[in-house]
Design a protein around this motif. Structure first.
Motif, short mmCIF file in Angstrom:
data_model
loop_
_atom_site.label_atom_id
_atom_site.label_comp_id
_atom_site.label_asym_id
_atom_site.label_seq_id
_atom_site.Cartn_x
_atom_site.Cartn_y
_atom_site.Cartn_z
N SER A 159 0.75 -1.13 0.07
CA SER A 159 -0.05 0.00 0.03
C SER A 159 0.85 1.14 -0.12
O SER A 159 0.68 2.01 0.91
CB SER A 159 -1.06 0.04 1.16
OG SER A 159 -1.42 -1.40 1.48
N GLU A 194 7.37 7.57 0.81
CA GLU A 194 6.00 7.24 0.38
C GLU A 194 6.14 5.78 -0.37
O GLU A 194 5.38 4.98 -0.61
CB GLU A 194 5.14 8.03 -0.55
CG GLU A 194 4.62 9.00 0.35
CD GLU A 194 5.72 10.40 0.68
OE1 GLU A 194 6.77 10.31 0.32
OE2 GLU A 194 5.46 11.31 1.28
N ARG A 197 7.72 3.13 2.48
CA ARG A 197 7.15 2.90 3.45
C ARG A 197 5.34 3.18 3.34
O ARG A 197 5.05 3.96 3.24
CB ARG A 197 7.44 3.82 4.61
CG ARG A 197 9.06 3.57 5.07
CD ARG A 197 9.57 4.68 5.88
NE ARG A 197 10.93 4.49 6.05
CZ ARG A 197 12.02 4.89 5.04
NH1 ARG A 197 11.22 5.67 4.02
NH2 ARG A 197 13.19 4.69 5.27
N PRO A 198 4.67 1.97 3.45
CA PRO A 198 3.26 2.01 2.86
C PRO A 198 2.65 3.01 3.85
O PRO A 198 2.69 2.76 5.20
CB PRO A 198 3.11 0.58 3.10
CG PRO A 198 4.05 -0.30 2.89
CD PRO A 198 5.23 0.75 3.60
N ALA A 199 1.86 3.83 3.42
CA ALA A 199 1.12 4.93 4.42
C ALA A 199 -0.28 5.06 3.78
O ALA A 199 -0.90 6.02 4.42
CB ALA A 199 1.70 5.98 4.56
N PHE A 200 -0.48 4.47 2.84
CA PHE A 200 -2.05 4.75 2.13
C PHE A 200 -2.94 3.45 2.31
O PHE A 200 -2.62 2.29 2.72
CB PHE A 200 -1.76 5.05 0.84
CG PHE A 200 -0.73 5.99 0.61
CD1 PHE A 200 -1.18 7.47 0.96
CD2 PHE A 200 0.70 6.10 0.28
CE1 PHE A 200 -0.31 8.49 0.66
CE2 PHE A 200 1.54 7.02 -0.13
CZ PHE A 200 0.96 8.40 0.30
N ALA A 345 -5.45 9.22 2.15
CA ALA A 345 -4.87 8.49 3.19
C ALA A 345 -5.84 8.63 4.24
O ALA A 345 -6.04 7.85 5.19
CB ALA A 345 -3.38 9.13 3.41
N PRO B 29 -0.45 1.73 8.93
CA PRO B 29 0.32 2.85 9.45
C PRO B 29 -0.83 3.81 9.63
O PRO B 29 -0.70 4.60 10.60
CB PRO B 29 1.06 3.30 8.20
CG PRO B 29 1.17 2.06 7.59
CD PRO B 29 0.15 1.10 7.82
N TYR B 65 6.72 -4.02 8.41
CA TYR B 65 5.81 -3.92 7.69
C TYR B 65 5.30 -5.57 7.14
O TYR B 65 6.49 -6.25 6.81
CB TYR B 65 5.92 -3.22 6.31
CG TYR B 65 6.04 -1.75 6.63
CD1 TYR B 65 5.10 -0.98 6.84
CD2 TYR B 65 7.26 -0.94 6.61
CE1 TYR B 65 4.81 0.54 7.12
CE2 TYR B 65 7.50 0.49 6.60
CZ TYR B 65 6.32 1.06 6.96
OH TYR B 65 6.27 2.40 7.14
N SER B 71 -1.00 -3.40 3.33
CA SER B 71 0.27 -3.07 4.21
C SER B 71 -0.13 -2.99 5.55
O SER B 71 -1.04 -2.07 5.98
CB SER B 71 1.04 -2.16 3.61
OG SER B 71 1.51 -2.62 2.43
#
Lengths: 403, 83
Positions: A159, A194, A197-200, A345, B29, B65, B71
């Motif tokens: 993601s 982004e 590092r998945p943040a969505f 997000a 996250p 992760y 994720s």
């Protein structure tokens, strides 16, 4: 269990070697001559064709230390039978913009992968990345270390923002309306956090095409499609148009009649174009490359929302910004993408692509939230539902008027 | 103006949340970020601060992760545990 040295018999897979076209089975067999992992892969694939079921488990491990993308974890559900492929993780490597390599760079990747993995590669995956197929968990960190020493980095998965990709652009194509390579490199560096590092809520793909031919199929595949376009009239060289008629091109049948918006006319002497009706399909330019060129003011259309069918059906991108000049440092584009990502997000549901999110909340609400005014170019087709009321019609009469 | 919370404090709070949820719920996250902003208050804890805290957890190896259709942030999993 597959023999350590002998390639397993594969009557089902052998069928896929027939015919004149390339065969992935043939390539795996070549690799199997020196790679036990490839031999194991042939065995488990043959077994899958026999059992009519995939024998892979997917998920779990996703990266190296600190990264949340770039590794797709894969395990066999028959580890005792095929121990060579008990782990068969895929590594995605961020490709150079436009897929330009030196032969030394390709050799370094192939050499590395023969030592650290199955030796099998896929250049390139549908994401655009270099795909390194099949390795064990303990090889991930050393492979990453060697890749970084060779100047490569992992790409996106899960993601996150997936590795941005583009067509060859101005490097080899005269129709490029902006520098796709520079933009892709710039966005890749800008969104490093982004990408890794998945943040969505789900994946977010960016693809940059230099002209409306859209050689990277961004309109069908990318959440953010950046498609080169122009403003102003198509540039016409009438002498070159006439030369095409002498060389056997039927301008009326091959060009004018095939114009989707019927904006062209040919009287046997001159080609005229009603540019205000041109939808920039590129057909005429593609047919008469020496006679026609895109207009002089060039930039890109920004479209949003394409996706393949996973949770919901397939969607094409639709226009968000009809024309944007794209020059470094691309501030306007980054501002726009930043607003969209922040909203999605915050409000997107798990595994909801941004196109699905826009459908759910409504384009009007989406535009309002990111601070954009609606424009006619955003309308894909006239409304189908007549039961739509606008706020001004819903205003209640004052109380004294009712009395 | 309220004093900003430290990255270490946010990282520790995130770690505790992940630890408490282990085996019960997989956290994304964004779940962690929203929870931290709510816990510490938006004036003291920004999204960028949460991003930095998450990065520290990952770089230190305390959390990893994972991918299960989306994720997630989890404690380091057991090898071969994919469903």
């Amino acid at each position: 269990m597959a023999d350590e040295k002998q390639t397993p018999t594969t009557p089902n897979l052998d069928e896929l070697e027939r015919g004149p076209w390339p065969s992935f089975v043939r390539e795996i067999k070549k690799a199997a001559e020196k790679s036990p992992m490839s031999r194991g892969l042939l065995g488990v694939l043959e077994r899958s064709y026999t059992d009519k079921i995939g024998h892979w488990k997917h998920g779990g491990i996703v990266g190296v230390r600190g990264y949340g993308g770039g590794v797709i974890g894969r395990y066999s559900d028959l580890p005792e039978e095929f121990p060579e492929v008990a782990h068969f993780h895929t590594i995605r490597v961020n490709q150079p913009a436009g897929w330009f390599y030196t032969s030394d760079a390709l050799r370094s990747i192939c050499d590395l992968w023969e030592r650290r993995g199955s030796g099998l590669t896929n250049l390139h995956g549908s994401t655009g990345d270099i795909i390194l197929l099949g390795t064990r968990t303990e090889e991930l960190e050393p492979t990453f270390s060697e890749l970084t020493q060779a100047g490569f980095d992992l790409g996106g998965s899960g993601s996150d923002i997936r590795t941005p990709s583009c067509c060859v652009g101005p490097a080899r194509c005269e129709w490029a309306c902006y520098d796709t390579l520079n933009l892709t490199y710039d966005l890749t560096m800008h969104y490093q956090d982004e990408i890794h590092r998945p943040a969505f809520p789900y994946k977010f793909k960016i693809k940059a095409a230099g002209c409306p031919n859209d050689c990277v199929a961004s309109i069908a595949r990318a959440d953010l499609s950046i498609i080169g376009t122009w403003r102003g009239p198509i540039q016409v060289d009438q002498a070159a148009v006439k030369a095409y008629t002498k060389n056997g091109i039927d301008i009326q049948a091959d060009v004018v009649d095939r114009c989707p918006s019927k904006c062209m006319a040919w009287d046997g002497k001159a080609l005229t174009i009603a540019n205000e009706w041109c939808v920039k399909c590129m057909h005429c330019i593609n047919v008469m490359t020496k006679a026609l060129r895109p207009g002089p003011e060039r930039g890109a259309a920004i479209l949003v929302g394409a996706k393949a069918p996973i949770v919901q059906g397939a969607m094409l991108s639709s226009v968000l910004v009809p024309f944007m000049k794209l020059e470094p440092p691309y501030t306007a584009l980054k501002d726009l993408v930043g607003k969209m990502l922040e909203l999605w997000a915050e409000e997107g549901k798990s595994r909801e692509r941004i196109g699905e999110f826009i459908q759910r909340v409504g384009l009007g609400n989406f535009l309002e939230a990111i601070g954009m005014e609606p424009r006619p170019e955003m309308v894909a087709h006239p409304r189908e539902n007549p039961y739509v009321f606008y706020e001004e019609y819903l205003e209640e009469e004052p109380a004294e008027a009712k009395a | 103006m309220a004093e900003a919370v430290t990255v270490e404090a946010v990282a520790e709070a995130m770690y505790q949340m992940v630890k408490d949820a282990a085996g019960v719920k997989k956290l994304k996250p964004t779940d962690l970020t929203k929870a931290m902003v709510e816990h510490f208050g938006s004036e003291r804890c920004s999204k960028d601060l949460c991003k930095e805290a998450l990065r520290r957890l990952m770089d230190s190896g305390r959390c990893v992760y994972t991918y299960y259709g989306g994720s997630f942030v989890e404690l380091p999993p057991q090898e071969g545990a994919a469903a």
